[in-house]
Scaffold this active site. Structure first.
Site, mmCIF file in Angstrom:
data_model
loop_
_atom_site.group_PDB
_atom_site.id
_atom_site.type_symbol
_atom_site.label_atom_id
_atom_site.label_comp_id
_atom_site.label_asym_id
_atom_site.label_seq_id
_atom_site.Cartn_x
_atom_site.Cartn_y
_atom_site.Cartn_z
ATOM 1 N N ARG A 8 -16.056 46.891 35.415
ATOM 2 C CA ARG A 8 -17.160 47.816 35.656
ATOM 3 C C ARG A 8 -17.245 48.072 37.160
ATOM 4 O O ARG A 8 -17.009 47.182 37.973
ATOM 5 C CB ARG A 8 -18.465 47.217 35.147
ATOM 6 C CG ARG A 8 -18.485 47.053 33.649
ATOM 7 C CD ARG A 8 -19.744 46.317 33.181
ATOM 8 N NE ARG A 8 -19.715 46.129 31.748
ATOM 9 C CZ ARG A 8 -19.146 45.082 31.147
ATOM 10 N NH1 ARG A 8 -18.574 44.131 31.845
ATOM 11 N NH2 ARG A 8 -19.154 44.987 29.834
ATOM 12 N N LYS A 37 -27.262 30.076 35.999
ATOM 13 C CA LYS A 37 -27.050 28.766 35.385
ATOM 14 C C LYS A 37 -28.361 27.994 35.464
ATOM 15 O O LYS A 37 -29.159 28.188 36.366
ATOM 16 C CB LYS A 37 -25.958 28.003 36.133
ATOM 17 C CG LYS A 37 -24.589 28.608 36.015
ATOM 18 C CD LYS A 37 -23.588 27.770 36.787
ATOM 19 C CE LYS A 37 -22.208 28.359 36.711
ATOM 20 N NZ LYS A 37 -21.243 27.602 37.535
ATOM 21 N N HIS A 127 -16.499 55.249 36.006
ATOM 22 C CA HIS A 127 -16.352 54.548 34.724
ATOM 23 C C HIS A 127 -15.131 55.029 33.937
ATOM 24 O O HIS A 127 -14.655 54.331 33.050
ATOM 25 C CB HIS A 127 -17.632 54.687 33.903
ATOM 26 C CG HIS A 127 -17.764 53.668 32.820
ATOM 27 N ND1 HIS A 127 -17.938 52.334 33.074
ATOM 28 C CD2 HIS A 127 -17.732 53.793 31.469
ATOM 29 C CE1 HIS A 127 -18.003 51.672 31.929
ATOM 30 N NE2 HIS A 127 -17.882 52.531 30.947
ATOM 31 N N ARG A 130 -12.183 52.610 33.694
ATOM 32 C CA ARG A 130 -12.305 51.578 32.659
ATOM 33 C C ARG A 130 -11.889 52.146 31.302
ATOM 34 O O ARG A 130 -11.112 51.543 30.572
ATOM 35 C CB ARG A 130 -13.739 51.055 32.635
ATOM 36 C CG ARG A 130 -14.014 49.960 31.631
ATOM 37 C CD ARG A 130 -15.439 49.437 31.868
ATOM 38 N NE ARG A 130 -15.926 48.572 30.838
ATOM 39 C CZ ARG A 130 -15.717 47.264 30.791
ATOM 40 N NH1 ARG A 130 -15.001 46.670 31.716
ATOM 41 N NH2 ARG A 130 -16.229 46.529 29.828
ATOM 42 N N HIS A 153 -15.843 42.481 26.707
ATOM 43 C CA HIS A 153 -16.848 42.891 25.724
ATOM 44 C C HIS A 153 -17.089 41.729 24.779
ATOM 45 O O HIS A 153 -16.163 40.998 24.435
ATOM 46 C CB HIS A 153 -16.359 44.093 24.908
ATOM 47 C CG HIS A 153 -16.545 45.399 25.596
ATOM 48 N ND1 HIS A 153 -15.552 45.982 26.354
ATOM 49 C CD2 HIS A 153 -17.600 46.227 25.638
ATOM 50 C CE1 HIS A 153 -16.003 47.125 26.830
ATOM 51 N NE2 HIS A 153 -17.239 47.304 26.410
ATOM 52 N N TYR A 162 -13.805 53.118 23.478
ATOM 53 C CA TYR A 162 -12.785 53.227 24.517
ATOM 54 C C TYR A 162 -11.400 53.507 23.943
ATOM 55 O O TYR A 162 -10.500 53.854 24.680
ATOM 56 C CB TYR A 162 -12.695 51.937 25.335
ATOM 57 C CG TYR A 162 -13.943 51.640 26.106
ATOM 58 C CD1 TYR A 162 -14.304 52.415 27.193
ATOM 59 C CD2 TYR A 162 -14.755 50.585 25.748
ATOM 60 C CE1 TYR A 162 -15.441 52.152 27.907
ATOM 61 C CE2 TYR A 162 -15.899 50.301 26.461
ATOM 62 C CZ TYR A 162 -16.247 51.094 27.542
ATOM 63 O OH TYR A 162 -17.371 50.826 28.242
#
Length: 184
Positions: A8, A37, A127, A130, A153, A162
């Site tokens: 991304r 975390k 984008h 990608r 993903h 995609y």
């Protein structure tokens, strides 16, 4: 780098030189939706869960020219220092050159300016790199699991948009179903 990592734009633009493993052709990125975390008692820590993106020879050849000998700070920087009224965090300014990190908006405007054929606003979108990378990998025969790992993903249905296989790709996979020794 956007194309080879299938990352991304926000992840790639957020990289610092210290995040790069140039020899291994990889970098740790803070992924979309990454959560901080937690300690045992539920307290959030400063660091977040990182994921790895990988690139190949094209990016490996261009990175040294982009970094120009810099060893720390943002990978992608603007061509000038931030203005006097602009307040940026220390992570967003190169400590050696004092150049600011390239923002998403500025990267989008630069890409559009260099790829627009029919006037402003008609060029490529960040984008699209990608999308193109994942489509090309899918057409080359990469499995769904590999596409999910490359793109990071979590759900297969989010990856479907995609991958639009060509008629030739569908015909080729259909030939695998032929009876007899057609695929030996």
């Amino acid at each position: 780098m956007l194309y080879e990592t299938a990352g991304r734009a926000e992840e790639i633009l957020g990289l610092n030189i210290e995040d790069l493993d140039l020899a291994g052709r990889r970098a740790a990125v803070k992924a979309k939706g990454a959560r901080a975390k937690t300690c045992r008692r539920g307290q959030a820590r400063e660091d977040v869960v990182l994921e790895t993106v990988y690139w190949d020879a094209g990016t490996a050849r261009l990175l040294p020219r982009l970094l120009k000998g810099r060893t720390r700070g943002p990978v992608f920087v603007t061509h000038r220092r931030p203005g006097p009224g602009k307040v940026l965090g220390p992570r967003d300014v190169c400590p050696d050159t004092e150049l600011a990190r390239l923002s998403y908006g500025r990267a989008r405007a630069l890409l559009d300016a260099h790829t627009a054929m029919r006037g402003p606003g008609t060029g490529w979108d960040l984008h699209e790199f990608r999308h193109s990378a994942l489509t090309h990998l899918g057409e080359a025969g990469a499995s769904l699991l590999l596409l999910m790992a490359k793109s990071r993903h979590k759900k297969p249905e989010n990856l479907r948009r995609y991958f639009q296989p060509s008629g030739e790709a569908i015909a080729e996979v259909t030939s695998l179903l032929a009876p007899g020794d057609a695929h030996t």
